[in-house]
Scaffold this motif. Structure first.
Motif, mmCIF file in Angstrom:
data_model
loop_
_atom_site.group_PDB
_atom_site.id
_atom_site.type_symbol
_atom_site.label_atom_id
_atom_site.label_comp_id
_atom_site.label_asym_id
_atom_site.label_seq_id
_atom_site.Cartn_x
_atom_site.Cartn_y
_atom_site.Cartn_z
ATOM 1 N N VAL A 135 0.836 -1.201 0.000
ATOM 2 C CA VAL A 135 0.000 0.000 0.000
ATOM 3 C C VAL A 135 0.870 1.251 0.000
ATOM 4 C CG1 VAL A 135 -1.735 1.318 1.291
ATOM 5 C CG2 VAL A 135 -1.914 -1.179 1.151
ATOM 6 N N TYR A 136 1.925 1.242 0.788
ATOM 7 C CA TYR A 136 2.818 2.399 0.854
ATOM 8 C C TYR A 136 3.439 2.692 -0.511
ATOM 9 C CZ TYR A 136 6.882 5.267 1.872
ATOM 10 O OH TYR A 136 7.823 6.271 1.853
ATOM 11 N N ALA A 137 3.958 1.647 -1.177
ATOM 12 C CA ALA A 137 4.611 1.854 -2.476
ATOM 13 C C ALA A 137 3.634 2.426 -3.493
ATOM 14 C CB ALA A 137 5.202 0.535 -2.971
ATOM 15 N N GLN A 142 1.575 7.564 -6.261
ATOM 16 C CA GLN A 142 0.408 8.377 -6.588
ATOM 17 C C GLN A 142 0.541 9.790 -6.026
ATOM 18 O OE1 GLN A 142 -3.296 6.555 -5.488
ATOM 19 N NE2 GLN A 142 -2.975 4.724 -6.766
ATOM 20 N N PHE A 143 0.950 9.883 -4.764
ATOM 21 C CA PHE A 143 1.096 11.201 -4.138
ATOM 22 C C PHE A 143 2.245 11.982 -4.775
ATOM 23 C CE2 PHE A 143 -0.936 9.197 -0.238
ATOM 24 C CZ PHE A 143 -2.145 9.858 -0.410
ATOM 25 N N GLN A 144 3.301 11.266 -5.130
ATOM 26 C CA GLN A 144 4.440 11.936 -5.760
ATOM 27 C C GLN A 144 4.051 12.489 -7.124
ATOM 28 O OE1 GLN A 144 7.880 9.534 -7.011
ATOM 29 N NE2 GLN A 144 9.163 10.953 -5.789
ATOM 30 N N ALA A 157 0.759 7.208 6.226
ATOM 31 C CA ALA A 157 -0.501 7.357 6.951
ATOM 32 C C ALA A 157 -1.610 6.528 6.299
ATOM 33 C CB ALA A 157 -0.894 8.825 7.003
ATOM 34 N N TYR A 158 -1.659 6.539 4.965
ATOM 35 C CA TYR A 158 -2.677 5.766 4.255
ATOM 36 C C TYR A 158 -2.452 4.270 4.462
ATOM 37 C CZ TYR A 158 -5.962 4.526 0.537
ATOM 38 O OH TYR A 158 -7.016 4.005 -0.172
ATOM 39 N N ALA A 159 -1.187 3.842 4.407
ATOM 40 C CA ALA A 159 -0.875 2.430 4.594
ATOM 41 C C ALA A 159 -1.269 1.956 5.988
ATOM 42 C CB ALA A 159 0.617 2.198 4.350
#
Length: 264
Positions: A135-137, A142-144, A157-159
């Motif tokens: 999830v982090y990767a 996406q955020f980047q 935080a999302y992960a």
């Protein structure tokens, strides 16, 4: 203090005798002699002189008595209670409890997690940690790509949201509500106070007398910062009656020993 009348046949020895009975001092001294003795005692307490030879010990006992009430009040406030002066310490933050206090078994879990390449996530199982990484990767990219100022922080935080929904545990959630005593992280300040109560002087706390004063010194480097946030005492508040009684007992004991010596 009472004064019995001196009979005409009283001997010189009887006239000069002074004795104590319970809490009453019986003396054959004149009122002027009594006032003079009391004046000498007042001068001694102000630090001018010490005709009794007992003042230094009295001050140290007074300081130790003061330290004892501060020590007992510390124990009360450390458990979240309100001391007799009406002081209650602000509770610790969950983050402080979770990350700054020792918890049984947590250090071992942290070491194992670090060895397995998942530092900061010691309470996750291997499957939960694998989910966190995936999830982090995904979210990081996406955020980047979206131009987020902190893609790593947002992705983490999302992960964690996803993993916690799947049953994963964080250090904050697991240990943040643990019942711990305030001001007892290292125990150094309270232990120093306890040692000084026994010996009068310790590396981290000291009771000492000066001319006209007695000082209780807590010498731990962080004590001023701690005291500013969570007061050990508050000089602006009325002195509690229970504390006053402790000092009054010490003072009464001193007077009962010093006055007969001055009037002898």
């Amino acid at each position: 203090m009472t004064r019995r009348p001196i009979t005409p046949n009283a001997s010189t020895e009887e006239r000069n005798s002074t004795r104590t009975s319970m809490n009453t001092l019986h003396t054959r001294k004149t009122p002027d002699q009594i006032r003079q003795a009391l004046s000498l005692l007042v001068l001694a307490l102000r630090g001018t002189s010490d005709p009794t030879g007992m003042l230094q010990g009295f001050k140290l006992r007074l300081g130790t008595g003061l330290l004892s009430v501060f020590y007992q009040a510390y124990l009360t406030k450390a458990k979240g209670g309100t001391d007799e002066a009406g002081i209650q310490w602000a509770p610790l933050k969950k983050e402080t409890i979770a990350y700054s206090r020792p918890h049984p078994g947590l250090n071992e879990k942290r070491k194992q997690a670090a060895a397995e390449g998942r530092p900061g996530r010691p309470l996750l199982s291997k499957d939960q940690d694998a989910l966190w990484r995936r999830v982090y990767a995904r979210q990081f990219h996406q955020f980047q790509n979206a131009g987020e100022a902190d893609p790593s922080g947002h992705a983490a935080a999302y992960a964690w949201q996803v993993v916690k929904a799947a049953g994963g545990q964080t250090i904050l959630d697991t240990y943040g509500n643990t019942q711990v005593e305030i001001g007892r992280s290292s125990g150094r300040m309270l232990n120093g106070m306890a040692a000084a109560l026994t010996t009068g002087s310790a590396p981290d706390c000291e009771v000492r007398q000066e001319p006209g004063a007695v000082l209780v010194a807590i010498k731990v480097s962080y004590a001023p910062h701690f005291h500013a946030k969570r007061p050990l005492w508050d000089g602006s508040r009325p002195f509690p009656q229970a504390w006053r009684e402790v000092l009054d007992d010490i003072t009464s004991s001193f007077f009962s020993q010093a006055l007969p010596r001055l009037l002898a």
